[in-house]
Design an enzyme around this catalytic site. Structure first.
Site, PDB file in Angstrom:
ATOM      1  N   HIS A 124       0.878  -1.173   0.000  1.00 55.14           N
ATOM      2  CA  HIS A 124       0.000   0.000   0.000  1.00 55.14           C
ATOM      3  C   HIS A 124       0.913   1.220   0.000  1.00 55.14           C
ATOM      4  O   HIS A 124       1.968   1.208   0.645  1.00 55.14           O
ATOM      5  CB  HIS A 124      -0.831   0.119   1.278  1.00 55.14           C
ATOM      6  N   ASP A 147       2.231   2.051   3.370  1.00 54.84           N
ATOM      7  CA  ASP A 147       3.187   1.117   4.011  1.00 54.84           C
ATOM      8  C   ASP A 147       4.616   1.579   3.771  1.00 54.84           C
ATOM      9  O   ASP A 147       5.479   1.418   4.625  1.00 54.84           O
ATOM     10  CB  ASP A 147       3.138  -0.292   3.396  1.00 54.84           C
TER      11      ASP A 147
HETATM   12  C1  XLS Z   1      -7.572  -6.608   4.443  1.00 54.71           C
HETATM   13  C2  XLS Z   1      -7.140  -6.815   3.068  1.00 54.71           C
HETATM   14  C3  XLS Z   1      -5.994  -5.925   2.609  1.00 54.71           C
HETATM   15  C4  XLS Z   1      -5.885  -5.962   1.120  1.00 54.71           C
HETATM   16  C5  XLS Z   1      -5.115  -4.837   0.525  1.00 54.71           C
HETATM   17  O1  XLS Z   1      -8.273  -7.413   5.030  1.00 54.71           O
HETATM   18  O2  XLS Z   1      -6.820  -8.158   2.893  1.00 54.71           O
HETATM   19  O3  XLS Z   1      -4.818  -6.295   3.230  1.00 54.71           O
HETATM   20  O4  XLS Z   1      -5.338  -7.155   0.672  1.00 54.71           O
HETATM   21  O5  XLS Z   1      -5.634  -3.612   0.853  1.00 54.71           O
END
Ligand code: XLS
Ligand code: NI
Ligand code: NI
Length: 437
Positions: free
Chosen positions: A101, A104
């Protein structure tokens, strides 16, 4: 460059007899299964958020995990050290891909401009490390759910100002994913849902979300980004009712709003179980509707009702997942992204390796098993036989839309009570267990 995982060398394949916990027992990257290598089939990716940013916090307490690359008071220094640690980890583990993300990899600044400048700096570093190591980006995404501005959603927010902020963020996230050569881009509807209809205009929110996606599609085309767009379904968490509940709900949404040509699904195992489905069910629905895209590999805990994001170790579930994927021709742009986190007590850097090695070995076994199941056509032949009535002239007539209710009545009057046949579930389950050895 500092070493963040000292004492751990590149993880090697040592075969099923090995007792070395820091070696692969089943995942042998270059070994062929059918006409592709394991690495080509499985396309493993490490996720940035859990693996490098997750520190074991839960609703009852803060993080328990202390990492060397967090040891600076300057957030940009932390971001740089984390990126270096990440590529050291990818290389030592031997994965070809990563996912992130925007938030991140670089901390938000005082305003959007500063935030984007910070991103550019870290993206330049990531670009350099990608080139140095050969590790590629499976997909990027924007975090539209952590900051308080998004507490009532992003594309579904009651305020157009928040909608605009989210759009600006996605614009930038698309640009950096493109710059890093991403094979895809994920939309997971973090807070796109609601807590109570007493304060929510559902129809308007759904219309807005569709507009949001259309703008992203237009911008993608404008900048020439060729990566695949994915929607990642999840039924609840953080909101009580998520609009992207499951693959079927997402498909209905995409069809209604004319978006179906632009998206595939990113199916997460633990989200499937939260929705009351199996991992296999969600993938099979995608296969049936040409929506198979990518996978977030993890598992839930049958005794806990939330998204525990544990590493996938359940061979049975992984076999069923791989069985669907291989029948669908395998990954094209997608891969197996470990959207999974180590438990709160797994505080050592080494635990990150154990976790990923276990997940990779489990999927390697699942790949081989599913490949054998398909080579033998055991289950496909059974299914073909079970439906063979539909290949008769009468069955064909119905399938081709050439029969009416009157025809069905005439057929029934002539042939009488239909014969029933056993579904043979127990026999098939036994056969499956013979494959899983
Ligand atoms: C959350 C989601 C997230 C997505 C990406 O539950 O899995 O991590 O994979 O935003
Ligand atoms: Ni996910
Ligand atoms: Ni999840």
């Amino acid at each position: 460059m500092a070493e963040f995982f000292p004492g751990i060398d590149k993880i090697k394949y040592e075969g099923p007899e090995s007792k070395n916990p820091l070696a692969f027992k089943h995942y042998n990257a270059d070994e062929k299964v059918g006409n592709k290598t394991m690495a080509q089939h499985l396309r493993f990716a490490v996720c940035y958020w859990h693996t490098f940013k997750g520190l074991g916090s839960d609703p009852f307490g803060p993080g328990t995990i202390i990492r060397e690359y967090n040891k600076s008071n300057d957030p940009m220094t932390v971001a740089e050290m984390t990126m270096e640690a990440a590529f050291e980890f990818f290389t030592k583990l031997g994965v070809s891909f990563w996912c992130f993300h925007d938030r991140d990899i670089a901390p938000e600044g005082e305003n959007l401009k500063e935030t984007n400048e910070r991103l550019d700096k870290i993206v330049a570093l990531a670009d350099r490390l990608q080139k140095q190591t050969g590790v590629k980006l499976l997909w990027g995404t924007a975090n539209l759910f952590s900051h308080r501005r998004y507490m009532a959603g992003a594309g579904t927010n009651p305020s157009p100002a928040v909608f605009a902020y989210a759009g600006a963020q996605v614009k930038k996230a698309l640009e950096i994913t493109h710059a890093l050569g991403g094979a895809g881009y994920v939309f997971w509807g973090g807070r796109e849902g609601y807590e109570t209809l007493l304060n929510t205009d559902m129809k308007r929110e759904l219309d807005h979300l569709a507009r949001f996606f259309h703008m992203a599609v237009e911008y993608k085309q404008k900048i020439g980004f060729k990566g695949q767009f994915y929607i990642e379904p999840k039924p609840k968490e953080p909101t009580k009712h998520q609009y992207d509940f499951d693959a079927a709900a997402c498909y209905a949404f995409l069809q209604k709003y004319g978006l179906v040509d632009h998206f595939k699904m990113n199916i997460e195992a633990n989200h499937a179980t939260l929705a009351g489905h199996t991992f296999q069910h969600e993938l099979e629905f995608c296969l049936a509707n040409d929506l198979l895209g990518s996978i977030d590999a993890n598992r839930g805990d049958p005794l806990l009702g939330w998204d525990t994001d544990q590493f996938p170790t359940d061979l049975y579930d992984c076999v069923m997942g791989m069985y669907v994927l291989l029948r669908g021709g395998g990954f094209k742009t997608g891969g197996l992204n470990f959207d999974a986190k180590v438990r709160r007590q797994s505080v050592d850097p080494e635990d990150l390796f154990h976790a990923h090695i276990g997940g990779m070995d489990t999927f390697a076994r699942a790949l081989k098993i599913a490949h054998r199941m398909i080579a033998d056509q055991t289950f496909e032949n059974f299914i073909k036989e079970r439906y063979k009535g539909w290949d008769s002239p009468f069955g064909k007539q119905i399938e081709q839309g050439k029969a009416t209710l009157e025809d069905l009545e005439a057929h029934t009057l002539e042939h009488g009570e239909p014969a029933v046949q056993s579904g043979r579930q127990e026999m098939l389950e036994n056969l499956l267990n013979d494959y899983i050895r």
